[in-house]
Design an enzyme around this catalytic site. Structure first.
Site, PDB file in Angstrom:
ATOM      1  N   CYS A 168      37.281  30.574  50.751  1.00  0.00           N
ATOM      2  CA  CYS A 168      37.844  31.252  49.419  1.00  0.00           C
ATOM      3  C   CYS A 168      38.402  32.360  49.727  1.00  0.00           C
ATOM      4  O   CYS A 168      39.611  33.097  49.089  1.00  0.00           O
ATOM      5  CB  CYS A 168      36.304  31.194  48.947  1.00  0.00           C
ATOM      6  SG  CYS A 168      36.824  31.929  47.051  1.00  0.00           S
ATOM      7  N   CYS A 169      38.115  33.475  50.561  1.00  0.00           N
ATOM      8  CA  CYS A 169      38.454  34.597  50.938  1.00  0.00           C
ATOM      9  C   CYS A 169      40.015  34.446  51.838  1.00  0.00           C
ATOM     10  O   CYS A 169      41.095  35.081  51.300  1.00  0.00           O
ATOM     11  CB  CYS A 169      37.788  35.350  52.024  1.00  0.00           C
ATOM     12  SG  CYS A 169      36.526  36.085  51.282  1.00  0.00           S
ATOM     13  N   CYS A 202      35.805  41.069  44.581  1.00  0.00           N
ATOM     14  CA  CYS A 202      35.676  40.171  43.699  1.00  0.00           C
ATOM     15  C   CYS A 202      34.483  40.352  42.963  1.00  0.00           C
ATOM     16  O   CYS A 202      33.344  40.445  43.450  1.00  0.00           O
ATOM     17  CB  CYS A 202      35.895  38.749  44.189  1.00  0.00           C
ATOM     18  SG  CYS A 202      37.484  38.240  44.845  1.00  0.00           S
ATOM     19  N   CYS A 259      31.130  38.668  43.892  1.00  0.00           N
ATOM     20  CA  CYS A 259      30.863  38.894  45.463  1.00  0.00           C
ATOM     21  C   CYS A 259      30.598  40.062  45.698  1.00  0.00           C
ATOM     22  O   CYS A 259      30.352  40.893  46.814  1.00  0.00           O
ATOM     23  CB  CYS A 259      31.920  38.348  46.654  1.00  0.00           C
ATOM     24  SG  CYS A 259      32.409  36.410  46.336  1.00  0.00           S
ATOM     25  N   CYS A 284      36.506  40.014  54.861  1.00  0.00           N
ATOM     26  CA  CYS A 284      36.979  38.894  54.016  1.00  0.00           C
ATOM     27  C   CYS A 284      38.224  38.390  55.111  1.00  0.00           C
ATOM     28  O   CYS A 284      38.532  37.201  54.665  1.00  0.00           O
ATOM     29  CB  CYS A 284      37.432  39.557  52.873  1.00  0.00           C
ATOM     30  SG  CYS A 284      38.717  40.522  53.030  1.00  0.00           S
TER      31      CYS A 284
END
Length: 234
Positions: A117-118, A200, A203, A228
């Protein structure tokens, strides 16, 4: 490259933050950029660049999962300095496929899914933002984590094939807070609520007294080397 790095480093160690930024902007016209996530350190550097009218472009990575407070400080910064910070977004098709395949909260399930995702939301857009550049300015500070404590003020980044300049490397959190206050610089109000490192929304959480600086990021994972992918040092 090594010889050039040493030459630049010898120049920079005798200069303050504004002088260092101006020197690199002169050495690499139109090839120097600053990436901001609107944290305290980044707001301080934004002020140094824009208040001194230095020819350095500023961009941010909008992951699509930022806090509303982050968008507010982005807006306030544009208004305060009469500027337009350039956004870079994830590729739509990659995000759509990731969420369809794994679900909107899949990053909680494993480190691998979180890092994927990162990568989609941050690393790939950063690669586009840095393309063709020679210097990348960051707001990294040595006391932010163990992975950053031994960083030099100027380094060569093999991943992106450019110089990375860390002008606030030896500032403390107190130094940064004092600078923000002294110059009345817009900042993210989440910092007043215990949020130290802000990324984010899903997170990031506030940290408790005595917790490590990075404890509020990906708190469900191990505390070792929580990055990340933007600033990983292997």
């Amino acid at each position: 490259m090594r010889e050039q790095l040493n030459t630049l480093y010898k120049e920079l160690i005798h200069k303050n933050e504004v002088e260092g930024l101006a020197f690199l902007a002169e050495q690499f016209p139109n090839e120097i950029v600053f990436s901001t996530s609107f944290g305290l350190e980044d707001q301080a550097i934004t002020h140094l660049i824009l208040d001194n009218k230095l020819p350095i472009s500023i961009f941010t990575l909008d992951t699509g999962r930022l806090f509303n407070e982050t968008y507010s400080v982005w807006e306030s910064t544009n208004e305060r300095y009469n500027t337009f910070i350039t956004p870079y977004y994830p590729e739509t098709k990659r995000i759509e496929k990731y969420v369809e395949t794994n679900g909107p909260l899949s990053f909680y399930r494993s480190v691998e899914l979180r890092k994927e995702c990162c990568h989609i939301r941050k690393v790939e857009p950063l690669t586009r933002a840095l393309k063709g550049k020679k210097v990348w300015i960051t707001g990294l500070r040595a006391d932010q984590s163990n992975a950053r404590k031994d960083l030099p003020i100027l380094e060569w980044d093999d991943t992106y094939q450019l110089f990375k300049y860390n002008p606030l490397l030896h500032w403390t959190l107190a130094d940064t807070q004092a600078f923000i206050k002294a110059h009345n610089i817009p900042y993210n109000v989440l910092h007043d609520k215990g949020f130290v490192s802000i990324g984010c929304a899903p997170c990031t959480r506030a940290i408790k007294e005595g917790e490590d600086f990075r404890a509020g990021r990906w708190w469900w994972e191990s505390n070792s080397k929580k990055e990340c992918g933007l600033h990983e040092h292997k």
